[in-house]
Design a protein around this motif. Structure first.
Motif, PDB file in Angstrom:
ATOM      1  N   GLU A  12       0.857  -1.186   0.000  1.00 44.83           N
ATOM      2  CA  GLU A  12       0.000   0.000   0.000  1.00 44.83           C
ATOM      3  C   GLU A  12       0.889   1.230   0.000  1.00 44.83           C
ATOM      4  OE1 GLU A  12      -2.205  -0.867   3.557  1.00 44.83           O
ATOM      5  OE2 GLU A  12      -3.890  -1.682   2.419  1.00 44.83           O
ATOM      6  N   LEU A  13       0.433   2.283  -0.636  1.00 43.97           N
ATOM      7  CA  LEU A  13       1.237   3.483  -0.802  1.00 43.97           C
ATOM      8  C   LEU A  13       0.724   4.620   0.068  1.00 43.97           C
ATOM      9  CD1 LEU A  13       1.635   3.510  -4.708  1.00 43.97           C
ATOM     10  CD2 LEU A  13       3.187   2.533  -3.001  1.00 43.97           C
ATOM     11  N   ARG A  18       1.710   7.559  -3.804  1.00 44.76           N
ATOM     12  CA  ARG A  18       0.624   7.331  -4.755  1.00 44.76           C
ATOM     13  C   ARG A  18       0.655   8.374  -5.867  1.00 44.76           C
ATOM     14  NH1 ARG A  18      -2.656   4.460  -7.921  1.00 44.76           N
ATOM     15  NH2 ARG A  18      -4.815   5.141  -7.880  1.00 44.76           N
ATOM     16  N   GLU A  21       2.998   7.092  -8.402  1.00 45.03           N
ATOM     17  CA  GLU A  21       2.391   6.020  -9.192  1.00 45.03           C
ATOM     18  C   GLU A  21       1.377   6.580 -10.184  1.00 45.03           C
ATOM     19  OE1 GLU A  21       0.774   1.658  -8.141  1.00 45.03           O
ATOM     20  OE2 GLU A  21      -0.531   3.280  -7.416  1.00 45.03           O
ATOM     21  N   GLN A  22       0.546   7.510  -9.736  1.00 44.84           N
ATOM     22  CA  GLN A  22      -0.447   8.089 -10.638  1.00 44.84           C
ATOM     23  C   GLN A  22       0.213   8.845 -11.784  1.00 44.84           C
ATOM     24  OE1 GLN A  22      -2.946  10.194  -7.697  1.00 44.84           O
ATOM     25  NE2 GLN A  22      -4.639   8.940  -8.421  1.00 44.84           N
ATOM     26  N   SER A 331       4.010  -1.476 -11.171  1.00 44.56           N
ATOM     27  CA  SER A 331       4.342  -1.625  -9.752  1.00 44.56           C
ATOM     28  C   SER A 331       5.836  -1.887  -9.551  1.00 44.56           C
ATOM     29  CB  SER A 331       3.523  -2.760  -9.130  1.00 44.56           C
ATOM     30  OG  SER A 331       2.152  -2.427  -9.103  1.00 44.56           O
TER      31      SER A 331
END
Length: 449
Positions: A12-13, A18, A21-22, A331
């Motif tokens: 989990e980020l 996040r 990642e986005q 990921s």
């Protein structure tokens, strides 16, 4: 990553992670669409029969069932998909009547695989796949198109230098047949282990498992050791084939196709794409171009983008849907970017402006200001209590919000850049932050010297 996941293999980020990642996902989506690829999404579950029909991966599949399933309901035959290629082949077959071929698709989704967790290998992970599929036939130039799209997609990301390593299964299979090795799939599976176990171990496997002679094993290894970023590999491969008297049409076709890929790459991305005859890709459904990609200086991470040509993965009666495509390990990339501090988000929240309160009764007026700013695309939060301005500013600073808005009488507001301390008069209908402030920025960090 900020901390270890409480459930191994299911990371989990944190918000700032996040955002990184986005950014990767948004960048990939933009590049795919610029090349004319449309987005699809397939279901998370497939039948176990569908998932296991290609390759020996039964130990990696997560089966799905209901805790209170009725006897005979059939749920036990379902499983989570472990990649996006197999679901995509089913999708093409089931929707062929509604698709226009050649069909260009990209798909960014989660997948699940029950392998031992380690950096770059999670049990739940995100992949970004892009493929071109034809109906009956698919021109080879789409292989070249896919490689060049991979160059553009990866070049747009805040990652270190990368190398796309390309081979052709026709070249390899034709060479092996020319040597007298008919179990070409077996040879390829063993050659695929070259980097993990070394040449001597691969040669032993070829002799013991496939009854290859010493000369055949050494010739297969010689081919796998050829690599170049220019067309010099053609002469090396041709000389090796002549020395072993290899004459095979499939070999000639594969060599011509690999040459075409390199020729285009040399023109558009010199030095980025490498002919690497050790690339085999262990899955049997690959039939031509095969690709793996590594980050320079991070080779131990493994391939971050891989795939190739598959001519018979999707079938519907006598109808065949050949394709070529690649999968980017989102990921895997993001985990390395975070663990090695390769990229950083400028802030952990999307908020640009924090509207402070002079008094609790100003909350409605603050919401009016926020509504105007939001209507202009400026992300805004409003304080919920009129604490001292110092505390409100400190709260915004902790959140990473760059600007604090102060309400004034008769609409005479002011906005403060809490990083520089500069404070100016502002109107919510016209005030505009710098373009770079409107979104959290993700930047590539320079490697430590």
């Amino acid at each position: 990553m900020a901390r270890n996941a409480s459930l191994s293999g299911f990371p989990e980020l944190l918000p700032q992670e996040r955002i990184v990642e986005q950014h990767v996902i948004d960048s990939l989506r933009t590049t795919f669409e610029l090349h004319g690829f449309g987005s699809i999404e397939t279901r998370a579950v497939e039948t176990i029969e569908q998932l296991l029909r290609k390759g020996e991966i039964d130990k990696e599949v997560y089966a799905v069932s209901r805790l209170q399933a009725e006897e005979g309901a059939g749920d036990a035959s379902l499983a989570l998909h472990f990649d996006l290629t197999v679901p995509f082949s089913r999708y093409v077959v089931e929707n062929a009547g509604y698709l226009t071929f050649p069909f260009k698709r990209y798909q960014i989704q989660k997948a699940w695989r029950g392998e031992r967790p380690q950096e770059g290998r999670a049990r739940e992970f995100t992949q970004a796949d892009f493929d071109v599929v034809g109906d009956g036939a698919l021109p080879f130039l789409h292989d070249v198109e896919i490689v060049l799209l991979a160059v553009d997609a990866l070049s747009a990301l805040p990652i270190p230098e990368f190398k796309i390593r390309v081979n052709n299964r026709k070249l390899a299979e034709g060479f092996y047949r020319g040597l007298g090795l008919e179990d070409t799939a077996g040879v390829l599976r063993n050659i695929d282990k070259l980097e993990k176990i070394g040449a001597e171990a691969v040669a032993r496997l070829l002799r013991e498992e496939l009854a290859a002679s010493e000369l055949q094993a050494q010739a297969a290894l010689e081919l796998a050791q050829i690599r170049s970023a220019d067309l010099s590999f053609v002469d090396q491969v041709s000389a090796l084939a002549e020395r072993h008297n290899v004459q095979n049409e499939l070999f000639d076709e594969g060599l011509a196709e690999l040459s075409s890929v390199l020729r285009a790459a040399i023109t558009r991305a010199p030095g980025t794409v490498i002919a690497d005859l050790s690339i085999a890709r262990g899955l049997d459904y690959y039939t031509g171009t095969v690709i793996e990609t590594v980050l320079v200086g991070h080779e131990a991470l493994g391939s971050i983008c891989s795939g190739g040509r598959y001519d018979a993965l999707a079938r519907k009666g006598n109808r065949v849907f050949p394709g070529v495509g690649l999968s980017i390990g989102v990921s895997r990339l993001v985990a390395r970017m975070l663990s090695q501090n390769l990229a950083t988000a400028s802030r952990a929240v999307p908020t640009v402006v924090y509207v402070a309160l002079n008094a609790d009764q100003d909350w409605a007026a603050a919401q009016d200001v926020a509504a105007v700013l939001r209507s202009r695309g400026i992300a805004t939060e409003v304080a919920v209590s009129a604490e001292k301005f110092g505390k409100q500013i400190k709260f915004a600073d902790r959140r990473g919000i760059p600007f604090v808005w102060f309400l004034g009488e008769d609409g005479n507001s002011q906005v403060k850049d809490i990083r520089s301390g500069e404070q100016l008069a502002a109107d919510p209908h016209s005030w505009q932050p710098a373009e770079a402030e409107l979104r959290a920025q993700v930047t590539r960090n320079s490697p430590a010297s």
